[in-house]
Design a protein around this motif. Structure first.
Motif, PDB file in Angstrom:
ATOM      1  N   PHE A 154      16.788   7.306 -11.559  1.00 51.11           N
ATOM      2  CA  PHE A 154      17.128   8.290 -10.528  1.00 51.11           C
ATOM      3  C   PHE A 154      16.058   9.373 -10.446  1.00 51.11           C
ATOM      4  CE2 PHE A 154      21.789   7.129 -11.288  1.00 51.11           C
ATOM      5  CZ  PHE A 154      21.913   6.433 -10.090  1.00 51.11           C
ATOM      6  N   ALA A 155      15.577   9.823 -11.593  1.00 49.55           N
ATOM      7  CA  ALA A 155      14.586  10.896 -11.628  1.00 49.55           C
ATOM      8  C   ALA A 155      13.232  10.456 -11.086  1.00 49.55           C
ATOM      9  CB  ALA A 155      14.426  11.409 -13.063  1.00 49.55           C
ATOM     10  N   ASN A 156      12.919   9.163 -11.197  1.00 56.04           N
ATOM     11  CA  ASN A 156      11.584   8.681 -10.841  1.00 56.04           C
ATOM     12  C   ASN A 156      11.517   7.819  -9.588  1.00 56.04           C
ATOM     13  OD1 ASN A 156      10.148   9.871 -13.071  1.00 56.04           O
ATOM     14  ND2 ASN A 156      11.255   8.433 -14.370  1.00 56.04           N
ATOM     15  N   VAL A 157      12.629   7.594  -8.933  1.00 53.93           N
ATOM     16  CA  VAL A 157      12.624   6.702  -7.774  1.00 53.93           C
ATOM     17  C   VAL A 157      11.700   7.201  -6.660  1.00 53.93           C
ATOM     18  CG1 VAL A 157      14.609   7.661  -6.512  1.00 53.93           C
ATOM     19  CG2 VAL A 157      14.127   5.196  -6.388  1.00 53.93           C
ATOM     20  N   GLY A 158      11.515   8.501  -6.572  1.00 58.07           N
ATOM     21  CA  GLY A 158      10.632   9.056  -5.554  1.00 58.07           C
ATOM     22  C   GLY A 158       9.168   8.707  -5.744  1.00 58.07           C
ATOM     23  N   SER A 159       8.799   8.238  -6.926  1.00 57.45           N
ATOM     24  CA  SER A 159       7.416   7.861  -7.196  1.00 57.45           C
ATOM     25  C   SER A 159       7.079   6.468  -6.663  1.00 57.45           C
ATOM     26  CB  SER A 159       7.132   7.918  -8.699  1.00 57.45           C
ATOM     27  OG  SER A 159       7.858   6.896  -9.378  1.00 57.45           O
ATOM     28  N   ILE A 160       8.081   5.739  -6.227  1.00 56.31           N
ATOM     29  CA  ILE A 160       7.850   4.385  -5.712  1.00 56.31           C
ATOM     30  C   ILE A 160       7.528   4.459  -4.224  1.00 56.31           C
ATOM     31  CG2 ILE A 160       8.946   2.168  -5.216  1.00 56.31           C
ATOM     32  CD1 ILE A 160      10.389   2.396  -7.850  1.00 56.31           C
ATOM     33  N   SER A 161       6.470   3.774  -3.838  1.00 55.70           N
ATOM     34  CA  SER A 161       6.050   3.735  -2.441  1.00 55.70           C
ATOM     35  C   SER A 161       6.988   2.841  -1.634  1.00 55.70           C
ATOM     36  CB  SER A 161       4.621   3.192  -2.343  1.00 55.70           C
ATOM     37  OG  SER A 161       4.325   2.805  -1.027  1.00 55.70           O
ATOM     38  N   ARG A 162       7.568   3.416  -0.605  1.00 52.22           N
ATOM     39  CA  ARG A 162       8.452   2.640   0.268  1.00 52.22           C
ATOM     40  C   ARG A 162       7.644   1.558   0.997  1.00 52.22           C
ATOM     41  NH1 ARG A 162      13.472   4.792   0.586  1.00 52.22           N
ATOM     42  NH2 ARG A 162      13.890   3.975   2.666  1.00 52.22           N
ATOM     43  N   ALA A 163       6.398   1.872   1.354  1.00 52.22           N
ATOM     44  CA  ALA A 163       5.537   0.873   2.007  1.00 52.22           C
ATOM     45  C   ALA A 163       5.267  -0.285   1.050  1.00 52.22           C
ATOM     46  CB  ALA A 163       4.235   1.515   2.469  1.00 52.22           C
ATOM     47  N   ARG A 164       5.079   0.020  -0.231  1.00 54.98           N
ATOM     48  CA  ARG A 164       4.841  -1.045  -1.218  1.00 54.98           C
ATOM     49  C   ARG A 164       6.061  -1.936  -1.354  1.00 54.98           C
ATOM     50  NH1 ARG A 164       2.837  -5.197  -2.722  1.00 54.98           N
ATOM     51  NH2 ARG A 164       3.126  -5.776  -4.890  1.00 54.98           N
ATOM     52  N   CYS A 165       7.263  -1.359  -1.285  1.00 59.87           N
ATOM     53  CA  CYS A 165       8.483  -2.171  -1.349  1.00 59.87           C
ATOM     54  C   CYS A 165       8.494  -3.202  -0.224  1.00 59.87           C
ATOM     55  CB  CYS A 165       9.730  -1.282  -1.259  1.00 59.87           C
ATOM     56  SG  CYS A 165      10.006  -0.260  -2.715  1.00 59.87           S
ATOM     57  N   ARG A 166       8.171  -2.751   0.974  1.00 58.62           N
ATOM     58  CA  ARG A 166       8.163  -3.671   2.121  1.00 58.62           C
ATOM     59  C   ARG A 166       7.067  -4.729   1.974  1.00 58.62           C
ATOM     60  NH1 ARG A 166      10.741  -3.854   7.152  1.00 58.62           N
ATOM     61  NH2 ARG A 166       9.514  -4.670   8.860  1.00 58.62           N
ATOM     62  N   GLU A 167       5.873  -4.315   1.534  1.00 53.90           N
ATOM     63  CA  GLU A 167       4.782  -5.271   1.312  1.00 53.90           C
ATOM     64  C   GLU A 167       5.186  -6.323   0.283  1.00 53.90           C
ATOM     65  OE1 GLU A 167       1.507  -2.909  -0.039  1.00 53.90           O
ATOM     66  OE2 GLU A 167       1.263  -1.918   1.914  1.00 53.90           O
ATOM     67  N   TYR A 168       5.808  -5.870  -0.792  1.00 50.25           N
ATOM     68  CA  TYR A 168       6.256  -6.765  -1.863  1.00 50.25           C
ATOM     69  C   TYR A 168       7.248  -7.791  -1.319  1.00 50.25           C
ATOM     70  CZ  TYR A 168       8.467  -8.068  -6.344  1.00 50.25           C
ATOM     71  OH  TYR A 168       8.983  -8.742  -7.412  1.00 50.25           O
ATOM     72  N   ALA A 169       8.197  -7.334  -0.505  1.00 47.47           N
ATOM     73  CA  ALA A 169       9.166  -8.246   0.100  1.00 47.47           C
ATOM     74  C   ALA A 169       8.457  -9.271   0.989  1.00 47.47           C
ATOM     75  CB  ALA A 169      10.214  -7.474   0.890  1.00 47.47           C
ATOM     76  N   ALA A 170       7.456  -8.818   1.746  1.00 46.71           N
ATOM     77  CA  ALA A 170       6.719  -9.724   2.623  1.00 46.71           C
ATOM     78  C   ALA A 170       5.938 -10.755   1.813  1.00 46.71           C
ATOM     79  CB  ALA A 170       5.776  -8.927   3.516  1.00 46.71           C
ATOM     80  N   GLU A 171       5.362 -10.331   0.705  1.00 46.60           N
ATOM     81  CA  GLU A 171       4.573 -11.228  -0.146  1.00 46.60           C
ATOM     82  C   GLU A 171       5.433 -12.281  -0.842  1.00 46.60           C
ATOM     83  OE1 GLU A 171       2.788  -8.525  -2.906  1.00 46.60           O
ATOM     84  OE2 GLU A 171       1.467  -7.653  -1.382  1.00 46.60           O
ATOM     85  N   ARG A 172       6.596 -11.873  -1.329  1.00 44.19           N
ATOM     86  CA  ARG A 172       7.407 -12.756  -2.173  1.00 44.19           C
ATOM     87  C   ARG A 172       8.559 -13.442  -1.478  1.00 44.19           C
ATOM     88  NH1 ARG A 172       8.940 -11.267  -7.688  1.00 44.19           N
ATOM     89  NH2 ARG A 172       9.240 -13.474  -7.695  1.00 44.19           N
ATOM     90  N   PHE A 173       9.102 -12.827  -0.420  1.00 44.16           N
ATOM     91  CA  PHE A 173      10.347 -13.346   0.139  1.00 44.16           C
ATOM     92  C   PHE A 173      10.263 -13.583   1.637  1.00 44.16           C
ATOM     93  CE2 PHE A 173      11.324 -10.658  -3.555  1.00 44.16           C
ATOM     94  CZ  PHE A 173      11.810 -11.636  -4.399  1.00 44.16           C
TER      95      PHE A 173
END
Length: 173
Positions: A154-173
């Motif tokens: 919860f304390a660190n979720v803001g450090s994750i790039s939302r754009a990276r999440c989408r890129e990761y989904a595109a790459e893997r799924f």
């Protein structure tokens, strides 16, 4: 070789920003999905939780969820029920959440909602059960085994790039 479920990226809205609320999106009355645990974590770490996947009254239907007192816990103002969601409502909740909270405690064959969250740009905070370790990488979410680890997530979720999440989904799924 495993072939994962895929998602069509254009079917998921992306938002570079998020609200302060987290999202629990699963059948609320299925004990294995662990809404009770999600609510306990939200209370302990003082976060608000949007809940999709049923109504408060559904918490009275299943014996384990009912025995855990989920209905009465859910009456706190930090919990916002949206009922069964789909279409635009689901897209809005997924793309607007600060993070998807999945403290599953039982069988989860794959966890498509985690992939849907990532496609929406939303980081995932989950337990290490079932397929979650195969879906969630450190740059798009957190795999937790204790309340303390959930607190760190919860304390660190803001450090994750939302754009990276989408890129990761595109790459893997």
């Amino acid at each position: 070789t495993y072939v994962y479920n895929g998602v069509a990226l254009d079917e998921y809205a992306f938002s570079p920003t998020a609200s302060e609320r987290y999202l629990f999106l699963a059948r609320v009355n299925l004990a294995a999905k662990n809404l009770t645990g999600a609510m306990r974590l939200a209370k302990r770490f003082d976060v608000e939780l949007d809940i999709g996947g049923g109504s408060r009254f559904d918490l009275l239907l299943r014996s384990r969820v009912r025995r855990e007192g989920a209905f009465f816990t859910s009456l706190a103002p930090r919990f916002h029920f949206h009922g069964m969601v789909g279409g635009e409502d689901k897209k809005r909740l997924l793309s607007g959440a600060r993070g998807l909270l999945l403290p599953v405690r039982g069988p989860e064959a794959f966890g498509l909602v985690a992939v849907e969250a990532l496609a929406s740009g939303t980081p995932v905070i989950a337990t290490r059960h079932c397929a979650m370790p195969e879906i969630i990488a450190p740059d798009v979410g957190f795999l937790c085994t204790s309340d303390e680890e959930f607190g760190e997530a919860f304390a660190n979720v803001g450090s994750i790039s939302r754009a990276r999440c989408r890129e990761y989904a595109a790459e893997r799924f």
